[in-house]
Scaffold this motif. Sequence first.
Motif, mmCIF file in Angstrom:
data_model
loop_
_atom_site.group_PDB
_atom_site.id
_atom_site.type_symbol
_atom_site.label_atom_id
_atom_site.label_comp_id
_atom_site.label_asym_id
_atom_site.label_seq_id
_atom_site.Cartn_x
_atom_site.Cartn_y
_atom_site.Cartn_z
ATOM 1 N N TYR A 47 0.803 -1.227 0.000
ATOM 2 C CA TYR A 47 0.000 0.000 0.000
ATOM 3 C C TYR A 47 0.843 1.288 0.000
ATOM 4 O O TYR A 47 0.273 2.375 0.057
ATOM 5 N N GLY A 48 2.153 1.168 -0.027
ATOM 6 C CA GLY A 48 2.982 2.360 0.144
ATOM 7 C C GLY A 48 3.978 2.586 -0.974
ATOM 8 O O GLY A 48 3.619 2.923 -2.102
ATOM 9 N N CYS A 49 5.244 2.374 -0.652
ATOM 10 C CA CYS A 49 6.330 2.727 -1.571
ATOM 11 C C CYS A 49 6.177 2.105 -2.950
ATOM 12 O O CYS A 49 6.312 2.792 -3.971
ATOM 13 N N VAL A 50 5.915 0.811 -3.011
ATOM 14 C CA VAL A 50 5.885 0.116 -4.297
ATOM 15 C C VAL A 50 4.727 0.592 -5.177
ATOM 16 O O VAL A 50 4.951 1.031 -6.315
ATOM 17 N N PRO A 51 3.470 0.532 -4.726
ATOM 18 C CA PRO A 51 2.393 1.001 -5.605
ATOM 19 C C PRO A 51 2.455 2.497 -5.898
ATOM 20 O O PRO A 51 2.109 2.923 -7.005
ATOM 21 N N SER A 52 2.912 3.304 -4.934
ATOM 22 C CA SER A 52 2.971 4.748 -5.196
ATOM 23 C C SER A 52 4.027 5.068 -6.248
ATOM 24 O O SER A 52 3.809 5.894 -7.129
ATOM 25 N N LYS A 53 5.178 4.393 -6.184
ATOM 26 C CA LYS A 53 6.228 4.673 -7.173
ATOM 27 C C LYS A 53 5.850 4.122 -8.535
ATOM 28 O O LYS A 53 6.238 4.676 -9.569
ATOM 29 N N ALA A 58 4.115 5.781 -13.988
ATOM 30 C CA ALA A 58 3.129 5.872 -15.065
ATOM 31 C C ALA A 58 2.765 7.329 -15.346
ATOM 32 O O ALA A 58 2.650 7.753 -16.503
ATOM 33 N N ALA A 59 2.608 8.106 -14.275
ATOM 34 C CA ALA A 59 2.270 9.519 -14.426
ATOM 35 C C ALA A 59 3.397 10.274 -15.131
ATOM 36 O O ALA A 59 3.147 11.184 -15.940
ATOM 37 N N HIS A 60 4.632 9.900 -14.823
ATOM 38 C CA HIS A 60 5.787 10.545 -15.471
ATOM 39 C C HIS A 60 5.774 10.264 -16.978
ATOM 40 O O HIS A 60 6.035 11.171 -17.782
ATOM 41 N N LYS A 61 5.459 9.029 -17.358
ATOM 42 C CA LYS A 61 5.405 8.700 -18.784
ATOM 43 C C LYS A 61 4.325 9.519 -19.482
ATOM 44 O O LYS A 61 4.522 10.009 -20.602
ATOM 45 N N ILE A 182 3.410 12.109 1.003
ATOM 46 C CA ILE A 182 2.464 11.195 0.365
ATOM 47 C C ILE A 182 1.405 11.971 -0.404
ATOM 48 O O ILE A 182 1.114 11.685 -1.569
ATOM 49 N N GLY A 183 0.820 12.982 0.241
ATOM 50 C CA GLY A 183 -0.206 13.775 -0.415
ATOM 51 C C GLY A 183 0.302 14.497 -1.638
ATOM 52 O O GLY A 183 -0.361 14.538 -2.684
ATOM 53 N N SER A 184 1.498 15.074 -1.540
ATOM 54 C CA SER A 184 2.071 15.819 -2.670
ATOM 55 C C SER A 184 2.399 14.899 -3.836
ATOM 56 O O SER A 184 2.143 15.226 -4.999
ATOM 57 N N GLU A 185 2.987 13.740 -3.522
ATOM 58 C CA GLU A 185 3.322 12.783 -4.585
ATOM 59 C C GLU A 185 2.072 12.322 -5.326
ATOM 60 O O GLU A 185 2.028 12.335 -6.561
ATOM 61 N N LEU A 186 1.046 11.919 -4.581
ATOM 62 C CA LEU A 186 -0.151 11.383 -5.214
ATOM 63 C C LEU A 186 -0.981 12.469 -5.878
ATOM 64 O O LEU A 186 -1.663 12.212 -6.877
ATOM 65 N N ALA A 187 -0.924 13.688 -5.349
ATOM 66 C CA ALA A 187 -1.630 14.801 -5.989
ATOM 67 C C ALA A 187 -1.049 15.055 -7.377
ATOM 68 O O ALA A 187 -1.787 15.156 -8.365
ATOM 69 N N GLN A 188 0.261 15.155 -7.460
ATOM 70 C CA GLN A 188 0.893 15.421 -8.760
ATOM 71 C C GLN A 188 0.708 14.244 -9.720
ATOM 72 O O GLN A 188 0.429 14.446 -10.911
ATOM 73 N N VAL A 345 13.796 11.207 0.680
ATOM 74 C CA VAL A 345 13.456 11.689 -0.658
ATOM 75 C C VAL A 345 11.943 11.784 -0.774
ATOM 76 O O VAL A 345 11.217 10.910 -0.306
ATOM 77 N N THR A 346 11.475 12.849 -1.407
ATOM 78 C CA THR A 346 10.068 12.985 -1.777
ATOM 79 C C THR A 346 9.996 12.876 -3.290
ATOM 80 O O THR A 346 10.684 13.618 -4.003
ATOM 81 N N TYR A 347 9.160 11.954 -3.787
ATOM 82 C CA TYR A 347 9.203 11.595 -5.210
ATOM 83 C C TYR A 347 8.214 12.393 -6.048
ATOM 84 O O TYR A 347 7.510 11.848 -6.899
#
Length: 476
Positions: A47-53, A58-61, A182-188, A345-347
């Motif tokens: 539920y954390g690092c792996v699925p969020s990254k 995917a969002a970066h692509k 977490i919020g900033s990463e998933l928001a972007q 690091v914040t991704y």
Amino acid sequence: MANILKPDICVIGGGAGGLSVAAAASQMGAKIVLVERGKMGGDCLNYGCVPSKATIAAAHKAHVIRESGKFGLKAVEPTIDFQDLHDHIHGIIAAIAPHDSVERFEGLGVTVIHDEGRFTGPREVAAGNTIIQAKKFIISTGSSADIPPIPGIDATPYLTNKTIFDLTEAPDHLIVVGGGPIGSELAQAHRRLGAKVTLLEMFRVLGKDDPEITEVVKTRMIKEGIDIRENIKITKVSQETEGLSVWIKRNGQENVISGSHLLITAGRSPNTSGLDLQKAGIKFDCRGINVDARLRTSNKRVFAIGDVTGGVQFTHAASYHAGIIIRNILFKLPAKVNYDAFPWVTYTDPEIAHVGQTELQAKEKLSSDLRILRFAFAETDRAQAEQATDGMIKVITDKKGHILGCSMAGSRAGELILPWTLAISQKMKIGVMASVVTPYPTLSEVSKRAAGSFYTPSLFSERTKKIVRFLLRLPF
């Protein structure tokens, strides 16, 4: 009759820290029992690092496709299939899962019990029909999303990091409560995946990082269309016929924001319920289990590691704690935690990376005896070639060049922070970083150039010029 086990170590919690201890200790000859009530791998894998990254990748692509016009390519709006995105995310989890599986750990000689563990006394844990009487116990139960007491929240559907990766349809308007990492990463990420996004924060977005650094990221997020609302209070939320509404107040003015989905990322709470810690004489509070520098609880037979201690909440912190535990229990060494050179690091894009002291922390300790070194990513040729010019590095040293801290926002900042972590951990001075040879053209030049700027005032001073002019008059 209950099954009684008497291992050397009982680990409660099969997340990153617990699995690291179990794997290492078992391979070193210790008898290990691992108790896990949920999924092996814990939050990080599931539920954390792996699925969020995976989501961020995917969002970066998608963002690259959308922004490809600046490279002379035909830019198009990407078509995003959330069912395929869901399958991508869970495919990554499935690919990594065997490394954390019951089968692997049983193959290492670990006895795995899939049940909830609870203390029945200072030297005993019960898990289902099994009683575990170990020489040492390690609590590694992690943390869960903290749900703030917002009026109406109990009657309003919301997502957390535990459920957002199960979406198979794109959110129309995602409202994110909590502007931390977490919020900033998933928001972007969700903005880049086509959703309208509003980010709500009671204080300052990414408030634990240097404001000068976070401004780089906030500027990019706003440019990409994220509506950031800082210093607000959420007065209530409600479910509507279609979607939901969030009432916010700032400077005495109240506004209503309507959205389709609500994501709560407003901090974490330690997973201590159900452990019956009181029966083992283990002190804890709402922030987590109390531990000393050796990660021992008030019951010296019991250690606690990772998020459940309420300290730095990162997967690599739990893994670091595991090493401390191994030295203490297996090798009888009084190893202690030391966060002087602990990086994080914040991704987001650009990424934020930090190690050591911030400028504010350093000023509180040394007041005016500081040197602040800055260098912009835009000044490197590689950043220009990749059109990744947003960002800067900021290095804190004392007047003698001792490196106190480093923060940066920029492309691949998480990869660039390692030499600074090494430098601080080994108490190196800035001259080491300034004299190292960096390959050209690479983003790592920002580190060398920032370090070199420490010597700029003296190197190009009038005194130096006089010395050079004098030396040039001497015969060769």
